[in-house]
Design a protein around this motif. Structure first.
Motif, PDB file in Angstrom:
ATOM      1  N   ARG A   1       0.725  -1.297  -0.038  1.00  0.00           N
ATOM      2  CA  ARG A   1       0.121  -0.144   0.023  1.00  0.00           C
ATOM      3  C   ARG A   1       0.896   1.138   0.151  1.00  0.00           C
ATOM      4  O   ARG A   1       0.483   2.085  -0.882  1.00  0.00           O
ATOM      5  N   ILE A   2       2.072   1.127   0.819  1.00  0.00           N
ATOM      6  CA  ILE A   2       2.861   2.412   0.755  1.00  0.00           C
ATOM      7  C   ILE A   2       3.428   2.434  -0.643  1.00  0.00           C
ATOM      8  O   ILE A   2       3.449   3.686  -0.889  1.00  0.00           O
ATOM      9  N   ALA A   3       3.819   1.520  -1.265  1.00  0.00           N
ATOM     10  CA  ALA A   3       4.396   1.568  -2.608  1.00  0.00           C
ATOM     11  C   ALA A   3       3.093   2.111  -3.682  1.00  0.00           C
ATOM     12  O   ALA A   3       3.509   3.140  -4.454  1.00  0.00           O
TER      13      ALA A   3
ATOM     14  N   LEU B   1       0.767   5.096   7.549  1.00  0.00           N
ATOM     15  CA  LEU B   1       1.010   3.603   6.927  1.00  0.00           C
ATOM     16  C   LEU B   1       2.538   3.241   7.873  1.00  0.00           C
ATOM     17  O   LEU B   1       2.758   2.270   8.266  1.00  0.00           O
ATOM     18  N   TRP B   2       3.462   4.330   7.926  1.00  0.00           N
ATOM     19  CA  TRP B   2       4.901   4.189   8.171  1.00  0.00           C
ATOM     20  C   TRP B   2       4.700   4.028   9.835  1.00  0.00           C
ATOM     21  O   TRP B   2       5.428   3.298  10.309  1.00  0.00           O
ATOM     22  N   ASP B   3       3.614   4.780  10.488  1.00  0.00           N
ATOM     23  CA  ASP B   3       3.520   4.635  11.753  1.00  0.00           C
ATOM     24  C   ASP B   3       3.109   3.156  12.089  1.00  0.00           C
ATOM     25  O   ASP B   3       3.491   2.401  13.003  1.00  0.00           O
ATOM     26  N   GLN B   4       2.287   2.489  11.310  1.00  0.00           N
ATOM     27  CA  GLN B   4       1.595   1.289  11.485  1.00  0.00           C
ATOM     28  C   GLN B   4       2.954   0.306  11.266  1.00  0.00           C
ATOM     29  O   GLN B   4       3.038  -0.952  12.168  1.00  0.00           O
ATOM     30  N   ILE B   5       3.862   0.549  10.196  1.00  0.00           N
ATOM     31  CA  ILE B   5       4.822  -0.427  10.131  1.00  0.00           C
ATOM     32  C   ILE B   5       5.759  -0.410  11.191  1.00  0.00           C
ATOM     33  O   ILE B   5       6.141  -1.468  11.664  1.00  0.00           O
ATOM     34  N   ARG B   6       6.137   0.954  11.866  1.00  0.00           N
ATOM     35  CA  ARG B   6       6.940   0.710  13.059  1.00  0.00           C
ATOM     36  C   ARG B   6       6.367   0.039  14.133  1.00  0.00           C
ATOM     37  O   ARG B   6       6.946  -0.565  14.867  1.00  0.00           O
ATOM     38  N   ARG B   7       4.984   0.032  14.308  1.00  0.00           N
ATOM     39  CA  ARG B   7       4.402  -0.403  15.704  1.00  0.00           C
ATOM     40  C   ARG B   7       4.504  -1.904  15.176  1.00  0.00           C
ATOM     41  O   ARG B   7       4.464  -2.848  16.186  1.00  0.00           O
ATOM     42  N   PHE B   8       4.326  -2.249  14.075  1.00  0.00           N
ATOM     43  CA  PHE B   8       4.172  -3.814  13.709  1.00  0.00           C
ATOM     44  C   PHE B   8       5.517  -4.459  13.803  1.00  0.00           C
ATOM     45  O   PHE B   8       5.757  -5.364  14.428  1.00  0.00           O
ATOM     46  N   ARG B   9       6.688  -3.775  13.543  1.00  0.00           N
ATOM     47  CA  ARG B   9       7.900  -4.091  13.767  1.00  0.00           C
ATOM     48  C   ARG B   9       8.387  -4.201  15.231  1.00  0.00           C
ATOM     49  O   ARG B   9       9.226  -4.996  15.571  1.00  0.00           O
ATOM     50  N   ALA B  10       7.557  -3.355  15.972  1.00  0.00           N
ATOM     51  CA  ALA B  10       8.042  -3.280  17.343  1.00  0.00           C
ATOM     52  C   ALA B  10       7.056  -4.316  18.124  1.00  0.00           C
ATOM     53  O   ALA B  10       7.365  -4.462  19.374  1.00  0.00           O
ATOM     54  N   GLY B  11       6.308  -5.029  17.410  1.00  0.00           N
ATOM     55  CA  GLY B  11       5.432  -6.027  18.093  1.00  0.00           C
ATOM     56  C   GLY B  11       4.238  -5.495  18.706  1.00  0.00           C
ATOM     57  O   GLY B  11       3.676  -6.165  19.815  1.00  0.00           O
ATOM     58  N   ALA B  12       3.964  -4.246  18.717  1.00  0.00           N
ATOM     59  CA  ALA B  12       2.864  -3.663  19.192  1.00  0.00           C
ATOM     60  C   ALA B  12       1.512  -4.240  18.919  1.00  0.00           C
ATOM     61  O   ALA B  12       0.999  -4.932  17.903  1.00  0.00           O
ATOM     62  N   GLN B  13       0.474  -4.518  20.239  1.00  0.00           N
ATOM     63  CA  GLN B  13      -0.605  -5.348  19.783  1.00  0.00           C
ATOM     64  C   GLN B  13      -1.628  -4.745  18.860  1.00  0.00           C
ATOM     65  O   GLN B  13      -2.529  -5.141  18.367  1.00  0.00           O
ATOM     66  N   ASP B  14      -1.574  -3.416  18.856  1.00  0.00           N
ATOM     67  CA  ASP B  14      -2.560  -2.655  18.165  1.00  0.00           C
ATOM     68  C   ASP B  14      -2.067  -2.026  16.782  1.00  0.00           C
ATOM     69  O   ASP B  14      -2.579  -1.282  15.867  1.00  0.00           O
TER      70      ASP B  14
END
Length: 77
Positions: A10-12, A49-62
């Motif tokens: 989606r970022i692309a 979207l970049w915020d979501q990627i950062r949270r995803f990589r950090a293992g955030a539950q949300d």
């Protein structure tokens, strides 16, 4: 549930649309109001979207959901 790969895809897509609008702005010496609004919306979507990627990589539950615009756009850099 979105995967990191789906988010990156989606970022692309968003970056490609941004690029097309920026090229158009140079070729025709500007954008109309609707195109400027779309460009701004794409910038905000990319931030989310970049915020979501950062949270995803950090293992955030949300990390599966995008944060609200006011939250993401309110970050201090």
């Amino acid at each position: 549930m979105e995967t990191e790969r789906e988010i990156q895809a989606r970022i692309a897509e968003v970056e490609a649309e941004q690029h097309r609008l920026r090229i158009r702005s140079v070729e025709i010496h500007g954008l109309d109001a609707e195109e400027r609004a779309r460009l701004k919306a794409l910038e905000v979507e990319l931030d989310r979207l970049w915020d979501q990627i950062r949270r995803f990589r950090a293992g955030a539950q949300d990390a599966e959901e995008l944060r609200p615009v006011r939250e993401v756009e309110g970050y201090l850099q």
